[in-house]
Design a protein around this motif. Structure first.
Motif, mmCIF file in Angstrom:
data_model
loop_
_atom_site.group_PDB
_atom_site.id
_atom_site.type_symbol
_atom_site.label_atom_id
_atom_site.label_comp_id
_atom_site.label_asym_id
_atom_site.label_seq_id
_atom_site.Cartn_x
_atom_site.Cartn_y
_atom_site.Cartn_z
ATOM 1 N N LEU A 180 -3.186 0.896 -3.685
ATOM 2 C CA LEU A 180 -2.355 -0.390 -3.940
ATOM 3 C C LEU A 180 -1.182 0.278 -5.184
ATOM 4 O O LEU A 180 -1.235 1.188 -5.874
ATOM 5 C CB LEU A 180 -3.194 -1.558 -4.704
ATOM 6 C CG LEU A 180 -2.418 -2.723 -5.324
ATOM 7 C CD1 LEU A 180 -1.867 -3.212 -3.893
ATOM 8 C CD2 LEU A 180 -3.060 -3.483 -5.839
ATOM 9 N N LYS A 181 0.093 0.015 -4.480
ATOM 10 C CA LYS A 181 1.291 0.195 -5.422
ATOM 11 C C LYS A 181 0.903 -0.145 -6.875
ATOM 12 O O LYS A 181 0.712 -1.352 -7.069
ATOM 13 C CB LYS A 181 2.602 -0.022 -4.705
ATOM 14 C CG LYS A 181 2.904 0.570 -3.627
ATOM 15 C CD LYS A 181 4.150 -0.202 -2.897
ATOM 16 C CE LYS A 181 4.428 0.647 -1.472
ATOM 17 N NZ LYS A 181 5.616 0.060 -0.906
ATOM 18 N N PHE A 218 -6.007 2.846 -7.751
ATOM 19 C CA PHE A 218 -6.872 1.632 -7.465
ATOM 20 C C PHE A 218 -6.637 1.241 -6.069
ATOM 21 O O PHE A 218 -5.596 1.137 -5.441
ATOM 22 C CB PHE A 218 -5.803 0.654 -8.353
ATOM 23 C CG PHE A 218 -6.597 -0.696 -8.089
ATOM 24 C CD1 PHE A 218 -7.541 -0.691 -9.605
ATOM 25 C CD2 PHE A 218 -6.410 -1.660 -7.507
ATOM 26 C CE1 PHE A 218 -8.320 -1.927 -9.633
ATOM 27 C CE2 PHE A 218 -7.090 -3.012 -7.368
ATOM 28 C CZ PHE A 218 -7.991 -3.001 -8.417
ATOM 29 N N VAL A 219 -7.814 1.719 -5.415
ATOM 30 C CA VAL A 219 -7.968 1.212 -3.803
ATOM 31 C C VAL A 219 -8.305 -0.171 -3.687
ATOM 32 O O VAL A 219 -9.167 -1.052 -4.393
ATOM 33 C CB VAL A 219 -9.032 2.084 -3.151
ATOM 34 C CG1 VAL A 219 -8.445 3.508 -3.408
ATOM 35 C CG2 VAL A 219 -10.383 1.914 -3.840
ATOM 36 N N ILE A 270 0.799 -1.151 -0.117
ATOM 37 C CA ILE A 270 -0.025 -0.007 0.016
ATOM 38 C C ILE A 270 0.865 1.394 0.095
ATOM 39 O O ILE A 270 1.710 1.357 0.977
ATOM 40 C CB ILE A 270 -1.172 -0.035 1.231
ATOM 41 C CG1 ILE A 270 -1.762 -1.195 1.307
ATOM 42 C CG2 ILE A 270 -1.979 1.151 1.235
ATOM 43 C CD1 ILE A 270 -2.643 -1.427 0.092
ATOM 44 N N SER A 271 0.704 2.224 -1.066
ATOM 45 C CA SER A 271 1.408 3.549 -1.014
ATOM 46 C C SER A 271 0.909 4.372 0.054
ATOM 47 O O SER A 271 1.609 5.431 0.471
ATOM 48 C CB SER A 271 1.444 3.896 -2.321
ATOM 49 O OG SER A 271 0.194 4.009 -2.671
#
Length: 180
Positions: A174-175, A153-154, A7-8
């Motif tokens: 999301l990375k 994009f979660v 997760i970024s």
């Protein structure tokens, strides 16, 4: 290495989600007092949201689930498939569709058409996340919106990428290297 490392950025914390659920539950309680709505969760993404939301709905209600699919990976196919139908008759009932995230509206349009054909008395939508995208085709207003989120994009709190990340207690970006 845990999935948290994928997760970024955290978009909604556990506390943010709890506050949204309380607020949406109070609105639904007020609007549906004496109507006994059926909350229809769309599997699998809405499970965590629906489980927490109904704790805050203080009126008689029922729940049911539909499993519908229009996504492969990160893209909508535009074709909605009903994988699991409702076990409750909706004829003459007040329906609240519980959705994790509204993007293009393809899935919701199909479900609304389906429930209208089955003679639901009313159909509303509650969503945790509203992510307006240029290709949105939703023909109806979403009455209950938890929060709007920017493009990205979660995952987490029920939302997935290829069936992964649903178990995160928050919603995060999301990375790109994990879905590109």
């Amino acid at each position: 290495m845990t999935i948290q490392n994928d997760i970024s950025e955290i978009v909604l914390s556990v506390e943010d989600i709890e506050a949204i659920n309380k607020e949406l539950g109070a609105r639904i309680t007020k609007d549906y007092e004496g109507k006994k709505p059926v909350l229809v969760g769309l599997l699998k993404g809405s499970i965590m949201f629906m489980a927490d939301l109904i704790k805050h709905v203080d009126t008689h209600m029922e729940i049911d689930f539909m499993d519908v699919s229009s996504y492969v990976g990160t893209k909508s196919t535009g074709e909605v498939k009903i994988l699991k139908d409702l076990s409750t008759s909706v004829e003459g009932r007040h329906i609240i569709i519980v959705e994790d995230i509204v993007e293009t509206g393809t899935t919701l349009n199909s479900i609304i058409e389906f429930l209208t054909y089955r003679k639901a008395a009313s159909i509303e939508i509650v969503t945790l996340l509203d992510k307006p995208v240029p290709e949105r085709k939703l023909d109806v207003e979403v009455k209950y919106i938890g929060t709007k989120i920017p493009d990205g994009f979660v995952v987490g709190y029920g939302l997935d990428f290829d069936q992964q990340y649903r178990n995160l207690p928050y919603i995060g970006l999301l990375k790109p290297e994990f879905y590109s």
